[in-house]
Design a protein around this motif. Structure first.
Motif, PDB file in Angstrom:
ATOM      1  N   VAL A 195     -11.460 -13.819   3.601  1.00 36.23           N
ATOM      2  CA  VAL A 195     -10.222 -13.196   3.123  1.00 36.23           C
ATOM      3  C   VAL A 195     -10.161 -11.737   3.552  1.00 36.23           C
ATOM      4  CG1 VAL A 195      -9.056 -12.458   1.010  1.00 36.23           C
ATOM      5  CG2 VAL A 195      -9.850 -14.785   1.225  1.00 36.23           C
ATOM      6  N   GLY A 196     -11.291 -11.051   3.505  1.00 33.34           N
ATOM      7  CA  GLY A 196     -11.335  -9.657   3.955  1.00 33.34           C
ATOM      8  C   GLY A 196     -10.960  -9.533   5.424  1.00 33.34           C
ATOM      9  N   ASN A 197     -11.475 -10.448   6.233  1.00 31.67           N
ATOM     10  CA  ASN A 197     -11.112 -10.444   7.655  1.00 31.67           C
ATOM     11  C   ASN A 197      -9.624 -10.699   7.846  1.00 31.67           C
ATOM     12  OD1 ASN A 197     -13.752  -9.961   8.422  1.00 31.67           O
ATOM     13  ND2 ASN A 197     -14.217 -12.106   8.807  1.00 31.67           N
ATOM     14  N   GLU A 198      -9.095 -11.650   7.094  1.00 37.09           N
ATOM     15  CA  GLU A 198      -7.671 -11.973   7.198  1.00 37.09           C
ATOM     16  C   GLU A 198      -6.801 -10.781   6.789  1.00 37.09           C
ATOM     17  OE1 GLU A 198      -4.611 -15.491   5.681  1.00 37.09           O
ATOM     18  OE2 GLU A 198      -6.734 -15.603   5.186  1.00 37.09           O
ATOM     19  N   LEU A 199      -7.197 -10.118   5.694  1.00 42.31           N
ATOM     20  CA  LEU A 199      -6.456  -8.929   5.256  1.00 42.31           C
ATOM     21  C   LEU A 199      -6.534  -7.809   6.294  1.00 42.31           C
ATOM     22  CD1 LEU A 199      -7.295  -8.756   1.452  1.00 42.31           C
ATOM     23  CD2 LEU A 199      -5.031  -8.957   2.457  1.00 42.31           C
ATOM     24  N   SER A 200      -7.701  -7.634   6.888  1.00 38.69           N
ATOM     25  CA  SER A 200      -7.864  -6.599   7.913  1.00 38.69           C
ATOM     26  C   SER A 200      -6.970  -6.878   9.113  1.00 38.69           C
ATOM     27  CB  SER A 200      -9.323  -6.524   8.368  1.00 38.69           C
ATOM     28  OG  SER A 200     -10.144  -6.095   7.318  1.00 38.69           O
ATOM     29  N   LEU A 201      -6.944  -8.118   9.554  1.00 32.90           N
ATOM     30  CA  LEU A 201      -6.091  -8.478  10.693  1.00 32.90           C
ATOM     31  C   LEU A 201      -4.614  -8.282  10.358  1.00 32.90           C
ATOM     32  CD1 LEU A 201      -7.925 -11.677  11.996  1.00 32.90           C
ATOM     33  CD2 LEU A 201      -7.891  -9.390  13.039  1.00 32.90           C
ATOM     34  N   LYS A 202      -4.231  -8.642   9.143  1.00 29.79           N
ATOM     35  CA  LYS A 202      -2.837  -8.466   8.718  1.00 29.79           C
ATOM     36  C   LYS A 202      -2.483  -6.979   8.666  1.00 29.79           C
ATOM     37  CE  LYS A 202      -0.131 -11.190   7.258  1.00 29.79           C
ATOM     38  NZ  LYS A 202       0.898 -11.926   8.003  1.00 29.79           N
ATOM     39  N   MET A 203      -3.415  -6.150   8.206  1.00 32.44           N
ATOM     40  CA  MET A 203      -3.177  -4.706   8.140  1.00 32.44           C
ATOM     41  C   MET A 203      -3.039  -4.117   9.551  1.00 32.44           C
ATOM     42  SD  MET A 203      -2.741  -2.002   6.323  1.00 32.44           S
ATOM     43  CE  MET A 203      -3.356  -2.274   4.694  1.00 32.44           C
ATOM     44  N   ILE A 204      -3.899  -4.548  10.448  1.00 37.32           N
ATOM     45  CA  ILE A 204      -3.823  -4.056  11.832  1.00 37.32           C
ATOM     46  C   ILE A 204      -2.489  -4.463  12.462  1.00 37.32           C
ATOM     47  CG2 ILE A 204      -4.820  -4.355  14.140  1.00 37.32           C
ATOM     48  CD1 ILE A 204      -7.586  -4.518  12.712  1.00 37.32           C
ATOM     49  N   ALA A 205      -2.061  -5.687  12.236  1.00 37.08           N
ATOM     50  CA  ALA A 205      -0.781  -6.155  12.777  1.00 37.08           C
ATOM     51  C   ALA A 205       0.379  -5.342  12.211  1.00 37.08           C
ATOM     52  CB  ALA A 205      -0.587  -7.635  12.476  1.00 37.08           C
ATOM     53  N   ALA A 206       0.324  -5.033  10.927  1.00 38.38           N
ATOM     54  CA  ALA A 206       1.389  -4.234  10.302  1.00 38.38           C
ATOM     55  C   ALA A 206       1.405  -2.817  10.873  1.00 38.38           C
ATOM     56  CB  ALA A 206       1.204  -4.197   8.788  1.00 38.38           C
ATOM     57  N   LEU A 207       0.213  -2.239  11.023  1.00 37.08           N
ATOM     58  CA  LEU A 207       0.148  -0.888  11.592  1.00 37.08           C
ATOM     59  C   LEU A 207       0.665  -0.864  13.028  1.00 37.08           C
ATOM     60  CD1 LEU A 207      -3.307   0.274  10.179  1.00 37.08           C
ATOM     61  CD2 LEU A 207      -1.037   1.090   9.503  1.00 37.08           C
ATOM     62  N   ARG A 208       0.321  -1.890  13.800  1.00 38.52           N
ATOM     63  CA  ARG A 208       0.794  -1.977  15.186  1.00 38.52           C
ATOM     64  C   ARG A 208       2.320  -2.109  15.221  1.00 38.52           C
ATOM     65  NH1 ARG A 208      -2.311  -6.104  18.205  1.00 38.52           N
ATOM     66  NH2 ARG A 208      -3.673  -4.358  18.622  1.00 38.52           N
ATOM     67  N   ALA A 209       2.871  -2.976  14.374  1.00 40.67           N
ATOM     68  CA  ALA A 209       4.325  -3.155  14.328  1.00 40.67           C
ATOM     69  C   ALA A 209       5.022  -1.859  13.929  1.00 40.67           C
ATOM     70  CB  ALA A 209       4.683  -4.278  13.358  1.00 40.67           C
ATOM     71  N   ASN A 210       4.445  -1.147  12.970  1.00 41.94           N
ATOM     72  CA  ASN A 210       5.030   0.124  12.541  1.00 41.94           C
ATOM     73  C   ASN A 210       4.981   1.161  13.663  1.00 41.94           C
ATOM     74  OD1 ASN A 210       5.518  -0.952  10.019  1.00 41.94           O
ATOM     75  ND2 ASN A 210       3.706  -0.053   9.081  1.00 41.94           N
ATOM     76  N   ALA A 211       3.857   1.230  14.363  1.00 43.42           N
ATOM     77  CA  ALA A 211       3.722   2.191  15.460  1.00 43.42           C
ATOM     78  C   ALA A 211       4.697   1.872  16.589  1.00 43.42           C
ATOM     79  CB  ALA A 211       2.287   2.198  15.977  1.00 43.42           C
ATOM     80  N   GLU A 212       4.826   0.594  16.927  1.00 44.30           N
ATOM     81  CA  GLU A 212       5.770   0.205  17.978  1.00 44.30           C
ATOM     82  C   GLU A 212       7.200   0.548  17.588  1.00 44.30           C
ATOM     83  OE1 GLU A 212       4.994  -3.934  18.687  1.00 44.30           O
ATOM     84  OE2 GLU A 212       3.112  -3.522  19.752  1.00 44.30           O
ATOM     85  N   ALA A 213       7.560   0.314  16.330  1.00 47.50           N
ATOM     86  CA  ALA A 213       8.907   0.658  15.853  1.00 47.50           C
ATOM     87  C   ALA A 213       9.134   2.170  15.922  1.00 47.50           C
ATOM     88  CB  ALA A 213       9.104   0.144  14.427  1.00 47.50           C
ATOM     89  N   GLY A 242       9.179  -2.700   5.644  1.00 44.97           N
ATOM     90  CA  GLY A 242       8.212  -2.354   4.599  1.00 44.97           C
ATOM     91  C   GLY A 242       8.231  -3.343   3.451  1.00 44.97           C
ATOM     92  N   VAL A 243       9.418  -3.760   3.054  1.00 43.89           N
ATOM     93  CA  VAL A 243       9.548  -4.746   1.977  1.00 43.89           C
ATOM     94  C   VAL A 243       8.925  -6.072   2.407  1.00 43.89           C
ATOM     95  CG1 VAL A 243      11.218  -6.149   0.689  1.00 43.89           C
ATOM     96  CG2 VAL A 243      11.554  -3.677   0.896  1.00 43.89           C
ATOM     97  N   GLU A 244       9.210  -6.496   3.634  1.00 42.62           N
ATOM     98  CA  GLU A 244       8.645  -7.748   4.143  1.00 42.62           C
ATOM     99  C   GLU A 244       7.124  -7.673   4.231  1.00 42.62           C
ATOM    100  OE1 GLU A 244       8.488 -11.572   5.140  1.00 42.62           O
ATOM    101  OE2 GLU A 244      10.319 -10.526   4.554  1.00 42.62           O
ATOM    102  N   GLN A 245       6.600  -6.559   4.721  1.00 38.72           N
ATOM    103  CA  GLN A 245       5.145  -6.396   4.811  1.00 38.72           C
ATOM    104  C   GLN A 245       4.506  -6.392   3.433  1.00 38.72           C
ATOM    105  OE1 GLN A 245       4.811  -2.797   7.126  1.00 38.72           O
ATOM    106  NE2 GLN A 245       4.893  -3.899   9.087  1.00 38.72           N
ATOM    107  N   ALA A 246       5.135  -5.720   2.483  1.00 36.63           N
ATOM    108  CA  ALA A 246       4.603  -5.691   1.112  1.00 36.63           C
ATOM    109  C   ALA A 246       4.588  -7.100   0.516  1.00 36.63           C
ATOM    110  CB  ALA A 246       5.437  -4.754   0.240  1.00 36.63           C
ATOM    111  N   LYS A 247       5.631  -7.872   0.781  1.00 40.11           N
ATOM    112  CA  LYS A 247       5.696  -9.246   0.279  1.00 40.11           C
ATOM    113  C   LYS A 247       4.573 -10.088   0.892  1.00 40.11           C
ATOM    114  CE  LYS A 247       9.828 -10.836   0.081  1.00 40.11           C
ATOM    115  NZ  LYS A 247      11.129 -11.440   0.419  1.00 40.11           N
ATOM    116  N   GLU A 248       4.341  -9.938   2.192  1.00 42.88           N
ATOM    117  CA  GLU A 248       3.274 -10.685   2.863  1.00 42.88           C
ATOM    118  C   GLU A 248       1.901 -10.308   2.304  1.00 42.88           C
ATOM    119  OE1 GLU A 248       3.673  -9.971   7.054  1.00 42.88           O
ATOM    120  OE2 GLU A 248       5.554 -11.095   7.195  1.00 42.88           O
ATOM    121  N   PHE A 249       1.683  -9.006   2.086  1.00 45.30           N
ATOM    122  CA  PHE A 249       0.399  -8.566   1.527  1.00 45.30           C
ATOM    123  C   PHE A 249       0.214  -9.071   0.097  1.00 45.30           C
ATOM    124  CE2 PHE A 249       0.338  -5.302   4.918  1.00 45.30           C
ATOM    125  CZ  PHE A 249      -0.927  -5.573   5.419  1.00 45.30           C
ATOM    126  N   GLN A 250       1.289  -9.068  -0.663  1.00 43.42           N
ATOM    127  CA  GLN A 250       1.188  -9.572  -2.038  1.00 43.42           C
ATOM    128  C   GLN A 250       0.819 -11.047  -2.037  1.00 43.42           C
ATOM    129  OE1 GLN A 250       4.823  -9.777  -4.257  1.00 43.42           O
ATOM    130  NE2 GLN A 250       3.773 -10.013  -6.217  1.00 43.42           N
TER     131      GLN A 250
END
Length: 151
Positions: free
Chosen positions: A65-83, A115-123
């Protein structure tokens, strides 16, 4: 002067003890105690093994689960940076102030939605993670309670 009586003194008679019976009874009690101790030890060992398995499973699940959360966080950060970079490029190409305001308004709206979508996915992911991580321990605890009720 004291007067002594010539009455014979009474002695208490004890029934004859059969040493063979006493030994057999002591042996039976000792064997029963040993058997009960063996049963208790076996139950304890079984419980300890179940607890070890539950902890191992919990640790593996937590790692996954920690690995999955880390990958999800990296993907969110990448999407935010690209935007952010896309928005900066669009601002540089803007030809007028009204276009900058329009780009900024659109960007902020999209960022809030993102941000709302990412928060929902993390929740959802953290809720699932908490359930998955606690499941082995919960199952082991319920098994112990069932064994106690059965005993």
């Amino acid at each position: 002067m004291s007067k002594t009586t010539d009455k014979p003194t009474e002695t208490a008679e004890f029934p004859a003890v059969d040493a063979g019976k006493a030994t057999d009874q002591l042996r039976a009690v000792a064997e029963k105690g040993v058997e009960q101790s063996k049963e208790a030890l076996a139950k304890f060992q079984s419980g300890a093994e179940d607890a070890r398995k539950a902890l191992e499973s919990t640790a593996e699940t937590a790692k996954s689960v920690g690995n999955e959360l880390s990958l999800k966080m990296i993907a969110a950060l990448r999407a935010n940076a690209e935007a952010d970079f896309s928005h900066a490029e669009a601002l540089v190409r803007a030809k007028s102030l009204p276009e900058v305001f329009e780009l900024q308004t659109t960007f902020l709206r999209k960022r809030v939605e993102m941000g709302v979508e990412q928060a929902k996915e993390f929740q959802e992911l953290t809720t699932k993670a908490a359930t998955d991580v606690s499941k082995p321990v919960k199952d082991a605890f319920e098994k112990v309670l069932q064994n106690l009720k059965a005993a």
